[in-house]
Design an enzyme around this catalytic site. Structure first.
Site, short mmCIF file in Angstrom:
data_model
loop_
_atom_site.label_atom_id
_atom_site.label_comp_id
_atom_site.label_asym_id
_atom_site.label_seq_id
_atom_site.Cartn_x
_atom_site.Cartn_y
_atom_site.Cartn_z
N GLU A 158 3.54 -16.05 -8.14
CA GLU A 158 2.94 -15.34 -9.27
C GLU A 158 2.54 -16.28 -10.42
O GLU A 158 2.94 -16.11 -11.56
CB GLU A 158 3.89 -14.24 -9.76
CG GLU A 158 4.22 -13.23 -8.67
CD GLU A 158 5.24 -12.18 -9.09
OE1 GLU A 158 5.68 -12.20 -10.26
OE2 GLU A 158 5.63 -11.35 -8.25
N ASN A 199 2.26 -17.48 -3.39
CA ASN A 199 2.48 -16.05 -3.17
C ASN A 199 2.16 -15.29 -4.46
O ASN A 199 2.56 -15.71 -5.55
CB ASN A 199 3.95 -15.84 -2.77
CG ASN A 199 4.25 -14.41 -2.34
OD1 ASN A 199 3.59 -13.88 -1.45
ND2 ASN A 199 5.25 -13.80 -2.96
N HIS A 235 1.93 -4.77 -2.98
CA HIS A 235 2.63 -3.62 -3.57
C HIS A 235 1.58 -2.56 -3.92
O HIS A 235 0.91 -2.64 -4.95
CB HIS A 235 3.41 -4.06 -4.82
CG HIS A 235 4.50 -5.04 -4.52
ND1 HIS A 235 5.59 -4.72 -3.74
CD2 HIS A 235 4.67 -6.34 -4.88
CE1 HIS A 235 6.39 -5.77 -3.64
NE2 HIS A 235 5.84 -6.77 -4.32
N GLU A 264 5.18 -8.76 1.04
CA GLU A 264 6.05 -7.85 0.29
C GLU A 264 5.52 -6.41 0.30
O GLU A 264 5.57 -5.72 -0.72
CB GLU A 264 6.22 -8.33 -1.16
CG GLU A 264 6.71 -9.75 -1.31
CD GLU A 264 6.93 -10.16 -2.77
OE1 GLU A 264 7.08 -9.26 -3.63
OE2 GLU A 264 6.97 -11.38 -3.03
N ASP A 266 4.82 -2.62 0.26
CA ASP A 266 5.38 -1.28 0.15
C ASP A 266 4.28 -0.38 -0.39
O ASP A 266 3.28 -0.85 -0.95
CB ASP A 266 6.64 -1.21 -0.73
CG ASP A 266 6.53 -1.96 -2.04
OD1 ASP A 266 5.43 -1.97 -2.62
OD2 ASP A 266 7.53 -2.52 -2.49
#
Length: 345
Positions: A158, A199, A235, A264, A266
């Site tokens: 990030e 990432n 996300h 990651e 979801d």
């Protein structure tokens, strides 16, 4: 011609029956093997230790795991020079015992740093020169400990803001942008065989973040920096459109010689849960895996927790949740079944 010979000739002349193809996978581990991809989950270390049903599901379903918090700096070095490896070691040991590969997460981030570090930088007791040495030692120590046991590391996490500028972290403020290349070089020296990733979130769709990240990766490659992959966090929320150009964005980065991973994933929803929302969620999960499988360089598909019992979403997004493949009781949701139905490679 004798009758037996005639019969045999007729049988040989018949067309071969059409192949039925591989049977549908029974679970995610079998899907991973059929599709030639690593399917993983972030791991809640307390649940891994204390909940037998969680542990059994994790070990049965997944071929890849990521430390949700156990490898973050505040977890492994809460006091300067005092390392606490028990949680990270437990995850790695469990993974290897269950034939799972491991993603290390994360070496350099602006969050979840130990107080001794952030306070020392803030009050000036840690100088920029000392800070650089601290970062080098942290990366070297952690990567060396797991040398040969970690398939890939999220080296920098990030580092780009929503507007496309580099994130104003303590690293950028005190070390300058060169800390990014340094981090990759230090990690590579500590384990030359690990895949090293940048990432980030929202690089599935946010144009300024995509362009800055692309330029950053391209520049690092041009400098000979050992960067090997780009991680898309993924996300998502069903109240927003699915990032329709995601596969093409992956291909752009793959064109730079990068390995690609969804790291990651979801898919949250505004509560309460309804059958319609679950169906939409299932479509998002299915499209994400299909997009990944459509890109040859996409090697990993990891969800950020597999059960709503331990999802991070309700604690961060007020009134939202139900983001995972399984519910609180570990019952499969439509999203889980949707993944099993994907046939892309």
């Amino acid at each position: 011609m004798k009758p037996l010979i005639i019969a045999l000739a007729l049988v040989l002349a018949l067309p071969a029956p059409a192949s039925a193809g591989p049977r549908p996978p029974r679970d995610l581990r079998e899907l991973a093997h059929q599709q030639g991809i690593k399917i993983g989950s972030a791991v809640n270390i307390a649940a891994l230790r204390d909940e037998a049903d969680y542990r059994k599901m994790l070990n049965h379903q997944f071929t890849h795991v990521t430390a949700e918090n156990a490898m973050k700096w505040e977890s492994v070095e809460p006091e300067r020079g005092r390392y606490t490896w028990a949680d990270a070691d437990a995850l790695v040991h469990n993974a290897h015992r269950n034939r799972q590969r491991v993603r290390g997460h994360t070496l350099v981030w602006h969050n979840q740093l130990p107080a001794w570090l952030t306070e020392g930088v803030a009050d000036g007791s840690i100088t920029p020169r000392e800070l650089k040495g601290i970062l080098r030692d942290h990366i070297t120590t952690q990567v060396r400990r797991y040398k040969g046991k970690i398939r890939a590391w999220d080296v920098v996490n990030e580092v780009v803001e929503e507007d496309g500028s580099l994130r104003q972290s303590i690293w950028l403020t005190h070390l300058g942008p060169g800390y990014i290349a340094d981090a990759f070089r230090w990690a590579h020296r500590a384990d030359p065989h690990a895949k090293l990733y940048i990432n980030d979130y929202n690089i599935e769709w946010n144009a300024p973040k995509i362009e800055t990240t692309f330029s950053l990766v391209k520049d690092l490659k041009a400098q000979g920096v050992p960067i090997h992959g780009v991680g898309f966090q993924g996300h998502l929320g069903i109240q927003y459109d699915y990032p329709a150009d995601w596969a093409n964005v992956m291909r752009r980065f793959a064109g730079l010689g990068m390995e690609i991973a969804i790291t990651e994933l979801d898919v949250r929803m505004v509560l309460p849960v309804t059958p319609e929302k679950l169906a939409t969620q299932a479509g998002y999960y299915r499209r994400a895996l299909t997009d990944c499988l459509s890109v040859k360089a996409c090697k990993e598909f990891t969800v950020w927790g597999f059960t709503d019992r331990h999802s991070w979403v309700p604690g961060w997004f007020d009134g939202e949740g139900a983001a995972c493949l399984l519910d609180e009781n570990l019952a499969p949701k439509p999203a889980y079944r949707a993944l099993l139905g994907v046939r892309a490679r």
